[in-house]
Design an enzyme around this catalytic site. Structure first.
Site, PDB file in Angstrom:
ATOM      1  N   TYR A  49      57.312  15.660  31.985  1.00 32.66           N
ATOM      2  CA  TYR A  49      57.515  15.610  33.357  1.00 32.66           C
ATOM      3  C   TYR A  49      56.426  14.661  34.183  1.00 32.66           C
ATOM      4  O   TYR A  49      56.554  14.462  35.474  1.00 32.66           O
ATOM      5  CB  TYR A  49      57.217  17.120  33.806  1.00 32.66           C
ATOM      6  CG  TYR A  49      57.955  18.156  33.274  1.00 32.66           C
ATOM      7  CD1 TYR A  49      59.080  17.755  32.485  1.00 32.66           C
ATOM      8  CD2 TYR A  49      57.586  19.585  33.115  1.00 32.66           C
ATOM      9  CE1 TYR A  49      59.911  18.946  31.849  1.00 32.66           C
ATOM     10  CE2 TYR A  49      58.587  20.492  32.883  1.00 32.66           C
ATOM     11  CZ  TYR A  49      59.697  20.061  31.950  1.00 32.66           C
ATOM     12  OH  TYR A  49      60.447  21.081  31.440  1.00 32.66           O
ATOM     13  N   HIS A  98      59.474  20.205  22.593  1.00 32.42           N
ATOM     14  CA  HIS A  98      60.443  19.791  23.829  1.00 32.42           C
ATOM     15  C   HIS A  98      61.817  19.799  23.303  1.00 32.42           C
ATOM     16  O   HIS A  98      62.520  20.622  23.891  1.00 32.42           O
ATOM     17  CB  HIS A  98      59.840  18.893  24.570  1.00 32.42           C
ATOM     18  CG  HIS A  98      60.249  19.190  26.135  1.00 32.42           C
ATOM     19  ND1 HIS A  98      59.476  18.438  27.121  1.00 32.42           N
ATOM     20  CD2 HIS A  98      61.562  19.517  26.614  1.00 32.42           C
ATOM     21  CE1 HIS A  98      60.127  18.962  28.122  1.00 32.42           C
ATOM     22  NE2 HIS A  98      61.225  19.290  27.789  1.00 32.42           N
ATOM     23  N   LYS A 145      54.501  21.068  26.433  1.00 38.41           N
ATOM     24  CA  LYS A 145      55.402  20.783  25.517  1.00 38.41           C
ATOM     25  C   LYS A 145      55.234  19.241  24.768  1.00 38.41           C
ATOM     26  O   LYS A 145      54.873  18.606  25.643  1.00 38.41           O
ATOM     27  CB  LYS A 145      56.787  20.831  25.690  1.00 38.41           C
ATOM     28  CG  LYS A 145      57.128  21.943  26.791  1.00 38.41           C
ATOM     29  CD  LYS A 145      58.742  22.159  27.183  1.00 38.41           C
ATOM     30  CE  LYS A 145      58.756  22.996  28.259  1.00 38.41           C
ATOM     31  NZ  LYS A 145      58.579  22.627  29.863  1.00 38.41           N
ATOM     32  N   ASP A 197      54.869  26.658  33.625  1.00 40.09           N
ATOM     33  CA  ASP A 197      55.545  25.797  32.488  1.00 40.09           C
ATOM     34  C   ASP A 197      55.280  24.416  32.795  1.00 40.09           C
ATOM     35  O   ASP A 197      55.746  24.025  33.703  1.00 40.09           O
ATOM     36  CB  ASP A 197      56.901  26.377  32.501  1.00 40.09           C
ATOM     37  CG  ASP A 197      57.681  25.672  31.105  1.00 40.09           C
ATOM     38  OD1 ASP A 197      57.391  25.906  30.250  1.00 40.09           O
ATOM     39  OD2 ASP A 197      58.454  24.681  31.618  1.00 40.09           O
TER      40      ASP A 197
HETATM   41  N1  LIG Z   1      62.572  22.878  27.916  1.00 39.23           N
HETATM   42  C1  LIG Z   1      63.433  22.302  28.686  1.00 39.23           C
HETATM   43  O1  LIG Z   1      63.984  21.169  28.177  1.00 39.23           O
HETATM   44  C2  LIG Z   1      63.551  22.535  29.972  1.00 39.23           C
HETATM   45  C3  LIG Z   1      62.572  23.241  30.745  1.00 39.23           C
HETATM   46  N2  LIG Z   1      62.895  23.652  32.080  1.00 39.23           N
HETATM   47  C4  LIG Z   1      61.837  24.482  32.578  1.00 39.23           C
HETATM   48  O2  LIG Z   1      62.394  25.192  33.525  1.00 39.23           O
HETATM   49  C5  LIG Z   1      62.029  25.251  34.778  1.00 39.23           C
HETATM   50  C6  LIG Z   1      63.219  25.749  35.797  1.00 39.23           C
HETATM   51  O3  LIG Z   1      64.158  25.138  35.565  1.00 39.23           O
HETATM   52  P1  LIG Z   1      64.904  23.923  36.596  1.00 39.23           P
HETATM   53  O4  LIG Z   1      65.802  23.092  35.886  1.00 39.23           O
HETATM   54  O5  LIG Z   1      63.805  23.330  37.419  1.00 39.23           O
HETATM   55  O6  LIG Z   1      65.618  24.666  37.724  1.00 39.23           O
HETATM   56  P2  LIG Z   1      65.728  26.039  38.583  1.00 39.23           P
HETATM   57  O7  LIG Z   1      66.915  26.981  38.008  1.00 39.23           O
HETATM   58  O8  LIG Z   1      64.446  26.712  38.559  1.00 39.23           O
HETATM   59  O9  LIG Z   1      66.120  25.426  39.864  1.00 39.23           O
HETATM   60  C7  LIG Z   1      65.182  24.634  40.657  1.00 39.23           C
HETATM   61  C8  LIG Z   1      65.757  24.501  42.006  1.00 39.23           C
HETATM   62  O10 LIG Z   1      66.182  25.575  42.560  1.00 39.23           O
HETATM   63  C9  LIG Z   1      65.453  25.374  44.104  1.00 39.23           C
HETATM   64  N3  LIG Z   1      64.971  26.729  44.255  1.00 39.23           N
HETATM   65  C10 LIG Z   1      63.995  27.458  43.795  1.00 39.23           C
HETATM   66  N4  LIG Z   1      63.998  28.740  44.345  1.00 39.23           N
HETATM   67  C11 LIG Z   1      64.813  29.025  45.232  1.00 39.23           C
HETATM   68  C12 LIG Z   1      65.180  29.772  45.922  1.00 39.23           C
HETATM   69  N5  LIG Z   1      64.751  31.118  45.959  1.00 39.23           N
HETATM   70  N6  LIG Z   1      66.344  29.594  46.834  1.00 39.23           N
HETATM   71  C13 LIG Z   1      67.066  28.398  46.927  1.00 39.23           C
HETATM   72  N7  LIG Z   1      66.791  27.404  45.989  1.00 39.23           N
HETATM   73  C14 LIG Z   1      65.692  27.598  45.206  1.00 39.23           C
HETATM   74  C15 LIG Z   1      64.648  24.445  43.729  1.00 39.23           C
HETATM   75  O11 LIG Z   1      64.313  23.837  44.998  1.00 39.23           O
HETATM   76  P3  LIG Z   1      62.676  23.484  45.796  1.00 39.23           P
HETATM   77  O12 LIG Z   1      61.743  22.994  44.551  1.00 39.23           O
HETATM   78  O13 LIG Z   1      63.051  22.308  46.625  1.00 39.23           O
HETATM   79  O14 LIG Z   1      62.526  24.800  46.366  1.00 39.23           O
HETATM   80  C16 LIG Z   1      65.152  23.614  42.576  1.00 39.23           C
HETATM   81  O15 LIG Z   1      65.907  22.733  43.381  1.00 39.23           O
HETATM   82  C17 LIG Z   1      61.679  23.916  34.955  1.00 39.23           C
HETATM   83  O16 LIG Z   1      61.057  23.309  36.243  1.00 39.23           O
HETATM   84  C18 LIG Z   1      60.813  23.565  33.887  1.00 39.23           C
HETATM   85  O17 LIG Z   1      59.555  23.908  34.020  1.00 39.23           O
HETATM   86  C19 LIG Z   1      63.880  23.109  32.663  1.00 39.23           C
HETATM   87  C20 LIG Z   1      64.646  22.267  32.052  1.00 39.23           C
HETATM   88  C21 LIG Z   1      64.609  21.879  30.945  1.00 39.23           C
HETATM   89  O1  LIG Z   2      62.191  19.870  30.748  1.00 38.67           O
HETATM   90  C1  LIG Z   2      63.266  19.353  31.117  1.00 38.67           C
HETATM   91  C2  LIG Z   2      64.119  18.784  30.622  1.00 38.67           C
HETATM   92  O2  LIG Z   2      64.228  18.871  29.020  1.00 38.67           O
HETATM   93  C3  LIG Z   2      63.825  17.143  30.777  1.00 38.67           C
HETATM   94  O3  LIG Z   2      62.365  16.802  30.307  1.00 38.67           O
HETATM   95  C4  LIG Z   2      64.757  16.020  29.960  1.00 38.67           C
HETATM   96  O4  LIG Z   2      65.890  16.405  30.447  1.00 38.67           O
HETATM   97  C5  LIG Z   2      64.314  14.752  30.409  1.00 38.67           C
HETATM   98  O5  LIG Z   2      64.249  14.692  31.676  1.00 38.67           O
HETATM   99  C6  LIG Z   2      65.254  13.865  29.736  1.00 38.67           C
HETATM  100  O6  LIG Z   2      65.956  12.911  30.379  1.00 38.67           O
HETATM  101  O7  LIG Z   2      65.363  13.849  28.365  1.00 38.67           O
END
Ligand SMILES: NC(=O)C1=CN([C@@H]2O[C@H](COP(=O)(O)OP(=O)(O)OC[C@H]3O[C@@H](n4cnc5c(N)ncnc54)[C@H](OP(=O)(O)O)[C@@H]3O)[C@@H](O)[C@H]2O)C=CC1
Ligand SMILES: O=C[C@H](O)[C@@H](O)[C@@H](O)[C@H](O)C(=O)O
Length: 309
Positions: A50, A109, A78, A45
Site C-alpha cells: 500500500y 498477500h 501482508k 489492516d
Molecule cells: N488482501 C487484499 O488483497 C485486499 C485487502 N483489502 C483490505 O480491505 C480494506 C477494505 O477494502 P477497500 O477495497 O478499501 O474498500 P471498502 O469496501 O472498504 O470501501 C472503501 C470506500 O468506501 C468509502 N466509504 C467508507 N465508509 C463509507 C461510508 N460509511 N459511507 C460511504 N462511503 C464509505 C471510502 O471512502 P473514503 O475513504 O473517502 O471515506 C472508500 O471509497 C482495504 O482498505 C484493505 O485494508 C482490500 C482489497 C484487497
Molecule cells: O490489497 C489490495 C489489493 O490486493 C491490492 O494490493 C492490489 O490490487 C494491488 O494494488 C495490485 O495492483 O496488485
C-alpha cells in the site's frame, strides 16, 4: 458490537471489525488510524504494497501517545508478491515502517511471486507492460517461509489472502501450521461461499475485504440492502458491514473520512429474515452470472476463483 471478537485457531481473539488502509493517501492515513483507534477500533489492516505503512505507523504512534495500548490492538500486515521468496525481509520492512516489534497477523498477500530483481520494488513490469511474474514459483514454498517466520515471534499468527478453494487445497496437505486467516473479497455480490465453507471446516477465519464494494460504493443502492437499511434505520453501509458478523467473519472497512470512520463502527444485528434476503440476493446474482469482483489486479494468473481467471 464494536467490541465483538472472534477466536483464531491460534487462540488469539480477533476483532470483528477493522480499519482498512488500501488507497488511503499518505497525507490522510495517519489521522485515520489515530482517530479510528481512539474511537474504538481495535484492528488495523495494513500492507507493504500500500506504500503508506510509514504513515500508518505514525498513526499508531499518535494513538499510543494518546493512551491506546499496543497489547489491546490487533495489527495486520501482508507480504507483498515481490517478497514471497523473502518473507522475513518483507516482514522486517513492514515492522520498521509501522514502528512495531511484532504484528498480530502476517498474511501472504497474493499466492504468487513477482520478480524480486525486476525493474520495481513493488510492481516490476516486463517491456510489454505486463507484470513481471516468476511463474515457476510454488506458493507452498512461501508458506514454508511463513512457518519459519512464525517461530521468531515477530508475527503472532500467519495466514493467507486471496486464496481460492483450489489454492487452499494445494496448500493444506503441506502446511504444518494451518493458516489462521484467509482474507478475501467478500460482500453480498461476491459471497464466495465455497471458500468460506472450506475455511470454516478447516478452522481458518475469514477476513472480508472490500465489503462496501471498494471505491465508489456501488453496493449502496442494491435493493435488498436499501430495504434492510430502512428497516433498521441505518445507512446501507451499516448493512454491508454487518452482513459478515453472523457469517462469523471479520470485516475491514476503509475510510479516511472522520464521520465515516466513526459511523462504520455502528454495526447492526441482522435477523434471520435480513440474512435470508441477502442470501437470496446473492443467489439471484449467481443464477444471472452477475456476481461481481471489484478487486482483480492484472496479474494474468488463474488463481482458481470461479467468476474469472
Ligand atoms: N488482501 C487484499 O488483497 C485486499 C485487502 N483489502 C483490505 O480491505 C480494506 C477494505 O477494502 P477497500 O477495497 O478499501 O474498500 P471498502 O469496501 O472498504 O470501501 C472503501 C470506500 O468506501 C468509502 N466509504 C467508507 N465508509 C463509507 C461510508 N460509511 N459511507 C460511504 N462511503 C464509505 C471510502 O471512502 P473514503 O475513504 O473517502 O471515506 C472508500 O471509497 C482495504 O482498505 C484493505 O485494508 C482490500 C482489497 C484487497
Ligand atoms: O490489497 C489490495 C489489493 O490486493 C491490492 O494490493 C492490489 O490490487 C494491488 O494494488 C495490485 O495492483 O496488485
Amino acid at each position: 458490537m464494536a467490541d465483538k471478537t472472534f477466536q483464531l485457531n491460534t487462540g488469539q481473539s480477533i476483532p470483528a471489525i477493522g480499519l482498512g488502509t488500501w488507497q488511503s493517501p499518505a497525507g490522510a492515513v495517519k489521522a485515520a488510524v489515530s482517530l479510528a483507534l481512539q474511537s474504538g477500533y481495535k484492528l488495523i489492516d495494513a500492507a507493504y504494497c500500500y506504500g503508506n505503512e510509514d504513515e500508518v505507523g505514525a498513526g499508531l504512534a499518535e494513538a499510543f501517545a494518546a493512551g491506546v495500548k499496543r497489547e489491546d490492538i490487533f495489527v495486520v500486515t501482508k507480504v507483498w508478491a515481490t517478497y514471497t521468496t523473502r518473507v522475513q525481509l518483507g516482514l522486517e520492512k513492514s515492522l520498521k515502517s509501522l514502528g512495531l516489534d511484532y504484528v498480530d497477523l502476517l498474511l501472504v498477500h497474493w499466492p504468487l511471486l513477482m520478480n524480486p530483481e525486476g525493474n520495481d520494488d513493488k510492481f516490476p513490469k516486463l517491456p510489454d507492460g505486463s507484470r513481471d511474474i516468476i511463474h515457476s514459483h510454488n506458493h507452498v514454498d512461501t508458506w514454508k517461509q511463513m512457518e519459519e517466520v512464525l517461530k521468531t515471534g515477530k508475527a503472532k499468527a500467519i495466514g493467507v489472502s486471496n486464496y481460492s478453494k483450489r489454492y487452499l487445497e494445494q496448500l493444506l496437505p503441506h502446511a504444518t501450521v494451518v493458516p489462521a486467516v484467509n482474507q478475501i473479497e467478500n460482500h453480498p455480490a461476491l459471497p464466495q461461499q465455497e471458500i468460506v465453507d472450506l475455511c470454516n471446516e478447516k478452522g481458518i477465519h475469514i477476513m472480508a475485504y472490500s465489503p462496501l464494494g471498494s471505491t465508489g460504493g456501488p453496493l449502496f443502492t442494491a435493493e435488498p440492502i436499501v430495504k434492510i437499511a430502512e428497516k433498521h434505520g441505518v445507512k446501507p453501509s451499516a448493512v454491508l458491514l454487518s452482513y459478515h458478523i453472523p457469517r462469523g467473519s471479520t470485516v475491514l472497512a476503509k475510510s479516511v473520512t472522520p464521520e465515516r470512520i466513526k459511523e462504520n463502527l455502528n454495526l447492526v444485528d441482522l435477523d434471520e429474515e435480513d440474512q435470508k434476503l441477502l442470501r437470496e440476493y446473492s443467489d439471484k446474482l449467481a443464477a444471472e452470472k452477475k456476481l461481481q469482483r471489484f478487486v482483480y489486479p492484472p496479474f494474468g494468473v488463474d488463481f482458481g476463483f470461479p467468476d474469472k481467471s
